[in-house]
Design an enzyme around this catalytic site. Structure first.
Site, PDB file in Angstrom:
ATOM      1  N   GLY A 108       0.782  -1.122   0.092  1.00  0.00           N
ATOM      2  CA  GLY A 108       0.065   0.105   0.023  1.00  0.00           C
ATOM      3  C   GLY A 108       0.780   1.316  -0.121  1.00  0.00           C
ATOM      4  O   GLY A 108       0.499   2.316  -0.590  1.00  0.00           O
ATOM      5  N   CYS A 109       1.703   1.247   0.762  1.00  0.00           N
ATOM      6  CA  CYS A 109       2.807   2.536   0.998  1.00  0.00           C
ATOM      7  C   CYS A 109       3.519   2.761  -0.581  1.00  0.00           C
ATOM      8  O   CYS A 109       3.782   3.967  -0.893  1.00  0.00           O
ATOM      9  CB  CYS A 109       3.852   2.408   2.071  1.00  0.00           C
ATOM     10  SG  CYS A 109       2.700   2.318   3.588  1.00  0.00           S
ATOM     11  N   THR A 110       3.955   1.517  -1.265  1.00  0.00           N
ATOM     12  CA  THR A 110       4.525   1.674  -2.234  1.00  0.00           C
ATOM     13  C   THR A 110       3.831   2.206  -3.347  1.00  0.00           C
ATOM     14  O   THR A 110       4.162   3.240  -4.270  1.00  0.00           O
ATOM     15  CB  THR A 110       5.311   0.420  -2.788  1.00  0.00           C
ATOM     16  OG1 THR A 110       5.921  -0.064  -1.681  1.00  0.00           O
ATOM     17  CG2 THR A 110       5.981   0.514  -3.991  1.00  0.00           C
ATOM     18  N   ALA A 152       3.462   6.092  -2.837  1.00  0.00           N
ATOM     19  CA  ALA A 152       4.345   6.903  -3.049  1.00  0.00           C
ATOM     20  C   ALA A 152       4.606   6.787  -4.749  1.00  0.00           C
ATOM     21  O   ALA A 152       5.255   7.927  -5.131  1.00  0.00           O
ATOM     22  CB  ALA A 152       5.696   6.190  -2.443  1.00  0.00           C
TER      23      ALA A 152
END
Length: 624
Positions: A511-513, A516
């Site tokens: 999710g964070c990738t 970003a």
């Protein structure tokens, strides 16, 4: 070659294990095949022929008996031989049933009758029966036998055989491969330690003759290397110390020069003597630095604070207590030499950063000097090697600072790395050694935990201090390091650009990738709205750097290892995942205008498509 590399393991243990598994597996397969084809199959064929004969004989005998005796014959046949005779065709069961014996039985019965036959399967009272039609004088007689008559279970038997064989093969192969490779693994690790400059413990000289002799020769070589280093140290310090006597005579001779001697000549001679004295002092210190010191429990933050205080142009922000078990004296000398080099070769500020979040803490010294070329990074760690072309000690030093730091790091199992800094300059990284079991002086870690459970203390974040923010609130100010360990202040952005602050849980997670990458893809559009995009998590600067370089991110990633910004913006809260409650960062985004006011506070957002929604809000803010 690529396909072969994927199949053949890279390690000696893996290759030995694979060889033994294939060898034992092939032997087991040949053995089982021989037993089946030369023992079990003939027995099955003989049994099928006997059963076919009994069934044919039973049907013919029934036709020859008087009607009054036939029912008694059927009963005895079913009781003693488990064979039934019926005039009507049984109700067939269409379920497929695996029973290899049937092929042998059909072949034997076909040979006896001289025609192909059909076997009908039925289920009666929960038991499976097999029937064949036999021609008799009165017509057709169905003869059958139950599955329980044979009592064999081929599938279960094969499963047990192959399961036990696989366990024995894997277990035996692992034991044999381990006995061969474990001594070589110990030798390989010891050789790596020697290559890194460490002095490994003596290897056990046991096992097979060849391996025991190899360990014995390695231990002898290691001992000779230690003696050689000890003699070199003794010689270096001895010669340096002996030079003090003639140096003292020279100083005395200068003092006794006639009164009419030119003062400039005297001053030059005194300066040369002082330089010689400094060189001798550094040579003695270099000789003393070749050994490992005693480790003790220290606060790394306080140690760095004590080193940088009073030095000009050093930027350092002390964080929470960071206790660790390390040789404090050696670490002080290493950091002191690195700071002196950074201040000598850089006329701008020098940043110092402590990463206490990793299992092995690291200390970074960053300058904006000329940098060290890749081809020179190993050479600068050698004694008396200088990148500065002049022979002026004021500008180029003596060439021993990095050599002393390097030798101290090797002796104390620290890792010293030199690298180029983005934008110019050098990054010097000192990574501390791993904590060994029971590493405290009193058998406990510095936080009082039991032996072997060494945990660095860190103040816990509390949800009671984490208050959610709303539109119209003043954005809390912060100063956090980015992936390049340079501090970013929100106050510097206020008045110049709008700011998007997005808090995310952890680097390099799906999710964070995604989040970003979406912000990176829209970077140009955000620039057009005069908006700075900043991502914040509790990961370290080194983690941010690896995350940024892996995916080519262009957004700023700030490290909030202490969680102060997370608390100030109310994103450190209790979360529930897979039925488990724990504290963590709630994915949230804040849009701050040029006056430092929060215009949008978005909590618990989803990563997919979120960047596009934030861009729409940023455009509305810019247009307004």
């Amino acid at each position: 070659m690529i396909r072969r590399g994927r199949i053949v393991p890279a390690t000696l243990f893996g290759r030995a294990l694979l060889t033994l598994i294939l060898t034992f597996g092939l032997f087991a397969l040949v053995t089982i095949s021989a037993i089946v084809f030369y023992a079990l199959v003939p027995v099955a064929q003989r049994s099928a022929a006997d059963l076919a004969s009994i069934m044919v004989l039973s049907a013919r005998t029934l036709q020859q008996l008087p009607p009054s005796l036939r029912e008694d014959y059927r009963t005895r046949l079913a009781r003693e031989y488990q064979i039934r005779l019926a005039e009507e065709r049984p109700l067939a069961d269409q379920t497929r049933y695996f029973f290899p014996y049937l092929s042998q039985f059909k072949q034997a019965l076909a040979e006896r009758l001289g025609r192909p036959i059909e076997v009908v399967t039925s289920v009666a009272n929960g038991e499976r029966w097999f029937w064949v039609a036999l021609d008799v004088d009165d017509g057709t007689l169905w003869t059958g036998f139950p599955r329980s008559r044979l009592g064999t279970r081929p599938l279960q038997a094969l499963s047990v055989i192959f399961g036990v064989a696989a366990l024995l093969i894997l277990g035996t192969a692992a034991i044999l491969a381990g006995r061969v490779t474990q001594p070589l693994q110990r030798l390989s690790k010891a050789a790596e330690q020697v290559a890194q400059g460490f002095s490994p413990h003596a290897l056990p000289e046991t096992g097979p003759t060849e391996l025991a002799n190899l360990a014995r020769q390695f231990n002898e070589t290691s001992r000779q290397i230690r003696e050689l280093l000890a003699n070199r140290t003794l010689l270096l310090t001895g010669v340096s110390h002996d030079l003090r006597t003639p140096l003292t005579r020279l100083r005395l001779a200068v003092e006794m020069l006639p009164a009419g001697t030119a003062q400039t000549l005297v001053s030059r001679m005194e300066r040369d003597i002082e330089e010689m004295n400094a060189l001798i002092t550094q040579a003695i210190e270099f000789g003393k630095s070749l050994g490992a010191g005693r480790r003790e429990d220290v606060d790394l933050a306080a140690l760095v604070e004590d080193l940088v205080i009073g030095r000009p142009r050093i930027v350092w922000q002390r964080g929470p207590c960071c206790p660790y078990h390390v040789d404090a004296l050696a670490l002080r000398r290493i950091l002191g030499n690195l700071l002196e080099n950074a201040l000598r070769y850089s006329h701008e500020r020098v940043d110092v950063y402590l990463d206490c979040q990793a299992p092995q803490p690291a200390i970074f010294v960053l300058d904006r000097g000329p940098g060290i070329p890749d081809a020179e990074r190993d050479a600068v760690l050698m004694p008396y090697y200088r990148l500065e072309a002049s022979r002026n000690r004021q500008t180029g030093g003596s060439g021993l600072g990095l050599a002393v730091a390097h030798q101290l790091a090797l002796a104390n199992q620290m890792e010293l790395r030199l690298g180029l800094r983005r934008g110019g300059g050098t990054i010097a990284t000192v990574r501390l050694p791993a904590i060994e079991m029971g590493a405290g002086a009193d058998g406990k870690g510095v936080d009082g935990q039991a032996r072997g459970a060494y945990i660095r203390a860190r103040p816990p974040l509390s949800p009671e201090h984490s208050t959610m923010l709303h539109a119209g609130d003043q954005a809390p100010l912060f100063s956090l390091p980015n992936a390049d360990m340079e501090r970013v202040n929100l106050e510097d952005l206020i008045g110049r650009r709008h700011t998007v602050l997005y808090f995310y849980p952890k680097d390099d997670t799906p999710g964070c990738t995604m989040e970003a990458l979406e912000f990176t893809d829209l970077q140009t559009e955000f620039d057009q709205t005069e908006t700075e995009v900043i991502g914040i998590s509790r990961d370290s600067c080194t983690s941010h750097g690896a995350f940024r370089d892996k995916y080519g991110l262009t957004v700023h990633l700030l490290s909030d290892t202490d969680g102060e910004a997370c608390e100030a913006y109310g994103v450190w809260r209790e979360k529930e995942a897979h039925g488990e409650k724990r504290m963590g960062i709630v994915r949230s985004t804040f849009i701050v205008d040029k006056q430092g006011l929060i215009r949008h506070a978005l909590y618990d957002v989803k990563p997919k498509g979120h960047a596009a929604e934030v861009l729409r809000l940023a455009r509305d803010l810019s247009d307004g």
